[in-house]
Scaffold this active site. Sequence first.
Site, PDB file in Angstrom:
ATOM      1  N   SER A   1     -24.010  -7.183  37.770  1.00 11.07           N
ATOM      2  CA  SER A   1     -24.298  -8.346  38.601  1.00 11.07           C
ATOM      3  C   SER A   1     -24.779  -9.511  37.744  1.00 11.07           C
ATOM      4  CB  SER A   1     -25.380  -7.957  39.619  1.00 11.07           C
ATOM      5  OG  SER A   1     -25.560  -8.987  40.550  1.00 11.07           O
ATOM      6  N   ASP A   2     -24.630 -10.704  38.286  1.00 18.75           N
ATOM      7  CA  ASP A   2     -25.165 -11.892  37.620  1.00 18.75           C
ATOM      8  C   ASP A   2     -25.546 -12.933  38.666  1.00 18.75           C
ATOM      9  OD1 ASP A   2     -25.484 -13.088  34.776  1.00 18.75           O
ATOM     10  OD2 ASP A   2     -24.643 -14.722  35.972  1.00 18.75           O
ATOM     11  N   THR A   3     -26.633 -13.635  38.387  1.00 18.50           N
ATOM     12  CA  THR A   3     -27.134 -14.671  39.303  1.00 18.50           C
ATOM     13  C   THR A   3     -27.366 -15.962  38.530  1.00 18.50           C
ATOM     14  OG1 THR A   3     -28.262 -13.022  40.676  1.00 18.50           O
ATOM     15  CG2 THR A   3     -29.002 -15.304  40.905  1.00 18.50           C
TER      16      THR A   3
END
Length: 193
Positions: A76-78
């Site tokens: 995941s990445d934000t």
Amino acid sequence: MLQNKLSNHHIILASGSPRRQQFLKDLNIDFEIRLKDIEEIYPKHLKTSEITDYLSKLKADAFTNELNNNDILITSDTIVWLNNTALGKPKNYNEAFKMLSNLSANTHKVITSICITSKENQKIINDTTEVTFKTLTDEEINYYIENYQPYDKAGAYGIQEWIGKIGITHIKGSYFNVVGLPVHKLYKELMNF
């Protein structure tokens, strides 16, 4: 329910984020944490969810040759998107202060992508939430940085922490997405994966 569906699979979460780890625990998913040091560099022409999609896939690709038949890898990445610019994690106090000053009295987008990968399949999903901050004083920003050390958070803040409680006036979309994972979308994709 989900744990029954995943009982024949080995879930791997490639994230050091305690918040993401807690979300999987909250879904009653048994998982292993596997970390790799990935340099989060992306092509400069990418915008908004293109960035987080690219980075979540980049993180997954590092595990390509390590997955067994029953493995499901979650990466995941934000990012925080403000004024046509991606804000990642601040490297130091000055960067954190600048980011929070820019977010003050503004509405920004928090974009999270999740890449779900098995030996045969890969699916990338993302979610966007709009967040509005009140005008933050220098004293409030300074207090938050000194007491909460938000150097592991995109945009230099955690919505679940003090600054979110005193500073956020409006949110449009998933709260959990801002914390770091659109859990409702992850659940749906794992049910269908």
